[in-house]
Write a protein that holds these residues in place. Structure first.
Motif, PDB file in Angstrom:
ATOM      1  N   THR A  33     -39.911  32.348 -77.121  1.00 50.14           N
ATOM      2  CA  THR A  33     -39.356  31.226 -77.870  1.00 50.14           C
ATOM      3  C   THR A  33     -40.228  29.994 -77.727  1.00 50.14           C
ATOM      4  O   THR A  33     -40.558  29.320 -78.707  1.00 50.14           O
ATOM      5  N   LEU A  34     -40.627  29.695 -76.490  1.00 52.50           N
ATOM      6  CA  LEU A  34     -41.498  28.545 -76.257  1.00 52.50           C
ATOM      7  C   LEU A  34     -42.838  28.720 -76.955  1.00 52.50           C
ATOM      8  O   LEU A  34     -43.364  27.802 -77.586  1.00 52.50           O
ATOM      9  N   LEU A  35     -43.402  29.904 -76.849  1.00 54.64           N
ATOM     10  CA  LEU A  35     -44.728  30.155 -77.398  1.00 54.64           C
ATOM     11  C   LEU A  35     -44.730  30.033 -78.912  1.00 54.64           C
ATOM     12  O   LEU A  35     -45.691  29.535 -79.507  1.00 54.64           O
ATOM     13  N   SER A  36     -43.666  30.467 -79.572  1.00 50.08           N
ATOM     14  CA  SER A  36     -43.632  30.420 -81.029  1.00 50.08           C
ATOM     15  C   SER A  36     -43.156  29.085 -81.574  1.00 50.08           C
ATOM     16  O   SER A  36     -43.495  28.711 -82.699  1.00 50.08           O
ATOM     17  N   ALA A  37     -42.401  28.335 -80.785  1.00 48.97           N
ATOM     18  CA  ALA A  37     -41.789  27.114 -81.295  1.00 48.97           C
ATOM     19  C   ALA A  37     -42.616  25.866 -81.069  1.00 48.97           C
ATOM     20  O   ALA A  37     -42.468  24.880 -81.782  1.00 48.97           O
ATOM     21  N   VAL A  38     -43.491  25.863 -80.049  1.00 47.91           N
ATOM     22  CA  VAL A  38     -44.244  24.655 -79.731  1.00 47.91           C
ATOM     23  C   VAL A  38     -45.704  24.985 -79.505  1.00 47.91           C
ATOM     24  O   VAL A  38     -46.071  26.132 -79.266  1.00 47.91           O
ATOM     25  N   SER A  39     -46.521  23.966 -79.597  1.00 46.43           N
ATOM     26  CA  SER A  39     -47.916  24.099 -79.176  1.00 46.43           C
ATOM     27  C   SER A  39     -47.939  23.929 -77.677  1.00 46.43           C
ATOM     28  O   SER A  39     -47.560  22.893 -77.157  1.00 46.43           O
ATOM     29  N   VAL A  40     -48.390  24.941 -76.944  1.00 50.59           N
ATOM     30  CA  VAL A  40     -48.370  24.850 -75.489  1.00 50.59           C
ATOM     31  C   VAL A  40     -49.365  23.821 -74.987  1.00 50.59           C
ATOM     32  O   VAL A  40     -49.304  23.390 -73.850  1.00 50.59           O
ATOM     33  N   PHE A  41     -50.290  23.419 -75.832  1.00 51.39           N
ATOM     34  CA  PHE A  41     -51.283  22.450 -75.397  1.00 51.39           C
ATOM     35  C   PHE A  41     -50.803  21.016 -75.646  1.00 51.39           C
ATOM     36  O   PHE A  41     -51.182  20.099 -74.947  1.00 51.39           O
TER      37      PHE A  41
ATOM     38  N   SER B 288     -55.940  25.360 -70.484  1.00 51.41           N
ATOM     39  CA  SER B 288     -57.391  25.375 -70.369  1.00 51.41           C
ATOM     40  C   SER B 288     -57.832  25.595 -68.928  1.00 51.41           C
ATOM     41  O   SER B 288     -57.017  25.594 -68.000  1.00 51.41           O
ATOM     42  N   TYR B 289     -59.139  25.735 -68.766  1.00 46.78           N
ATOM     43  CA  TYR B 289     -59.705  25.950 -67.434  1.00 46.78           C
ATOM     44  C   TYR B 289     -59.419  24.765 -66.514  1.00 46.78           C
ATOM     45  O   TYR B 289     -59.298  24.940 -65.298  1.00 46.78           O
ATOM     46  N   THR B 290     -59.314  23.566 -67.082  1.00 47.58           N
ATOM     47  CA  THR B 290     -59.103  22.352 -66.288  1.00 47.58           C
ATOM     48  C   THR B 290     -57.687  21.795 -66.414  1.00 47.58           C
ATOM     49  O   THR B 290     -57.386  20.755 -65.831  1.00 47.58           O
ATOM     50  N   ASN B 291     -56.818  22.481 -67.139  1.00 43.75           N
ATOM     51  CA  ASN B 291     -55.453  21.997 -67.326  1.00 43.75           C
ATOM     52  C   ASN B 291     -54.580  23.171 -67.753  1.00 43.75           C
ATOM     53  O   ASN B 291     -54.210  23.298 -68.913  1.00 43.75           O
ATOM     54  N   GLY B 292     -54.297  24.043 -66.788  1.00 43.21           N
ATOM     55  CA  GLY B 292     -53.560  25.238 -67.140  1.00 43.21           C
ATOM     56  C   GLY B 292     -52.970  25.939 -65.939  1.00 43.21           C
ATOM     57  O   GLY B 292     -52.861  25.375 -64.833  1.00 43.21           O
ATOM     58  N   CYS B 293     -52.590  27.185 -66.149  1.00 43.20           N
ATOM     59  CA  CYS B 293     -51.963  27.977 -65.088  1.00 43.20           C
ATOM     60  C   CYS B 293     -52.075  29.447 -65.494  1.00 43.20           C
ATOM     61  O   CYS B 293     -52.649  29.771 -66.539  1.00 43.20           O
ATOM     62  N   ILE B 294     -51.534  30.329 -64.673  1.00 34.35           N
ATOM     63  CA  ILE B 294     -51.579  31.751 -65.001  1.00 34.35           C
ATOM     64  C   ILE B 294     -50.288  32.432 -64.569  1.00 34.35           C
ATOM     65  O   ILE B 294     -49.818  32.252 -63.448  1.00 34.35           O
ATOM     66  N   ALA B 295     -49.715  33.183 -65.487  1.00 36.10           N
ATOM     67  CA  ALA B 295     -48.558  34.024 -65.187  1.00 36.10           C
ATOM     68  C   ALA B 295     -49.051  35.427 -64.868  1.00 36.10           C
ATOM     69  O   ALA B 295     -50.011  35.908 -65.456  1.00 36.10           O
ATOM     70  N   GLY B 296     -48.395  36.055 -63.914  1.00 34.28           N
ATOM     71  CA  GLY B 296     -48.755  37.431 -63.577  1.00 34.28           C
ATOM     72  C   GLY B 296     -50.151  37.576 -63.008  1.00 34.28           C
ATOM     73  O   GLY B 296     -50.844  38.558 -63.299  1.00 34.28           O
ATOM     74  N   ALA B 297     -50.569  36.632 -62.182  1.00 36.71           N
ATOM     75  CA  ALA B 297     -51.912  36.701 -61.587  1.00 36.71           C
ATOM     76  C   ALA B 297     -52.051  37.934 -60.710  1.00 36.71           C
ATOM     77  O   ALA B 297     -51.097  38.394 -60.076  1.00 36.71           O
TER      78      ALA B 297
ATOM     79  N   CYS C  55     -54.015  30.753 -74.129  1.00 34.45           N
ATOM     80  CA  CYS C  55     -55.221  30.373 -73.390  1.00 34.45           C
ATOM     81  C   CYS C  55     -56.140  29.562 -74.298  1.00 34.45           C
ATOM     82  O   CYS C  55     -56.410  29.950 -75.436  1.00 34.45           O
ATOM     83  N   GLN C  56     -56.609  28.440 -73.784  1.00 35.97           N
ATOM     84  CA  GLN C  56     -57.491  27.560 -74.548  1.00 35.97           C
ATOM     85  C   GLN C  56     -58.920  27.691 -74.031  1.00 35.97           C
ATOM     86  O   GLN C  56     -59.220  27.328 -72.900  1.00 35.97           O
ATOM     87  N   GLY C  57     -59.803  28.211 -74.862  1.00 29.76           N
ATOM     88  CA  GLY C  57     -61.188  28.409 -74.469  1.00 29.76           C
ATOM     89  C   GLY C  57     -62.019  27.147 -74.557  1.00 29.76           C
ATOM     90  O   GLY C  57     -61.558  26.106 -75.043  1.00 29.76           O
ATOM     91  N   GLN C  58     -63.243  27.240 -74.085  1.00 27.56           N
ATOM     92  CA  GLN C  58     -64.183  26.127 -74.148  1.00 27.56           C
ATOM     93  C   GLN C  58     -64.929  26.178 -75.480  1.00 27.56           C
ATOM     94  O   GLN C  58     -64.918  27.194 -76.180  1.00 27.56           O
ATOM     95  N   GLU C  59     -65.592  25.059 -75.814  1.00 25.51           N
ATOM     96  CA  GLU C  59     -66.365  25.040 -77.059  1.00 25.51           C
ATOM     97  C   GLU C  59     -67.482  26.079 -76.977  1.00 25.51           C
ATOM     98  O   GLU C  59     -67.955  26.409 -75.896  1.00 25.51           O
TER      99      GLU C  59
END
Length: 285
Positions: A9-17, A48-57, A237-241
């Motif tokens: 629901t969160l993933l489809s309803a909002v921009s996680v970034f 992102s790599y500098t502003n993120g987290c990980i589920a199921g690490a 996940c937000q990648g780098q340029e």
């Protein structure tokens, strides 16, 4: 358990970034969490790599063929399953080619996020530091817990001359970097500018493909920092340029040897942006 319905629901309803944080968490909050979260699809990088987290690490085994993990007390040996697989594959390559044992520094925390010390990145489970030290002792035996805490990673750069230190550098370092950069899941590898310059000076025909991924960056004189691409099935996940065209051995490299680059002026103190809303929910799972 992280609710599948709530997650979708969160993933489809909002921009996680762009979504505002549920509540402002701190690096202390993230470092206090010692266990990964669960996730229905396995490892899932968020932000992102500098502003993120990980589920199921996933947790990297503390030793395996061709590698040993250092600084165990930090408990920063968690990452995306693809990162764990990359380290194990690179260790096996080092062993098969008799390049030495890789000494693994930080990956990330159990749920990623900001750390109390040492890194601005390493937050989404896709970064790892690997020492340039290829230890003969580690080749022969398992290092003790004390050795893993007290050994230091020696620099391979003569900082006064700002060039590679031939006493610490060897062709094996080049082979390890090449093996890492040639893997398709790798986005880029950060090294000290002197390391990049040395690779450019010794460039062989056909090396441009992997050499392009080797990027100069400050302070990486005693280790190299591998960053993986966002996994294809991790839409949060937000990648780098994208990397610039070419192998990076052009005029852009020369800037790193100017006084401006060597002694950059301190910038304004910035307040980190709020973490994605999914990360704040993940922290409180």
């Amino acid at each position: 358990m992280f609710s599948i319905r709530a997650f979708l629901t969160l993933l489809s309803a909002v921009s996680v970034f762009a979504a505002p944080a549920v509540a402002g968490s701190s690096a202390a909050d993230w470092s206090a969490v010692k266990a990964p979260s669960s996730h229905p699809a396995g490892s899932f990088s968020i932000g992102s790599y500098t502003n993120g987290c990980i589920a199921g690490a996933a947790s990297l085994p503390l030793q395996g063929p061709g590698y040993q993990v250092m600084r165990l007390s930090r408990q920063r040996y968690y990452g995306h399953a693809e990162l764990i697989g990359f380290i194990q594959a690179l260790g096996q390559t080092a062993r098969d080619r008799q390049l030495g044992t890789l000494l693994i520094g930080d990956l990330g925390q159990a749920r990623g996020g900001p750390t109390l010390s040492g890194h601005r990145s390493h937050q989404s489970g896709l970064d790892v530091d690997i020492w340039f030290l290829l230890s003969a002792q580690a080749d022969r035996r398992l290092l003790s817990a004390e050795e893993r805490e007290t050994w230091s990673a020696p620099s391979v750069v003569d900082m006064r001359a700002y060039r590679i230190d031939r006493r610490a550098w060897s062709p094996k370092h080049v082979q390890v970097l090449e093996a890492a950069a040639q893997r398709p899941e790798v986005d880029r590898i950060f090294v000290h500018p002197a390391v990049k310059q040395n690779l450019c000076d010794a460039k062989l025909p056909g090396a441009g493909g992997w050499l392009r991924k080797i990027r100069p960056w400050w302070k990486h004189d005693d280790h190299f920092h591998v960053r993986l691409k966002c996994p294809a099935d991790n839409p949060a996940c937000q990648g780098q340029e994208p990397l610039p065209a070419g192998d990076g051995c052009d005029a852009s490299l020369a800037w790193w040897f100017t006084e401006e680059a060597k002694t950059p002026a301190p910038g304004p103190v910035s307040v980190p942006p709020p973490l994605p809303a999914l990360c704040e929910q993940l922290l409180r799972e």
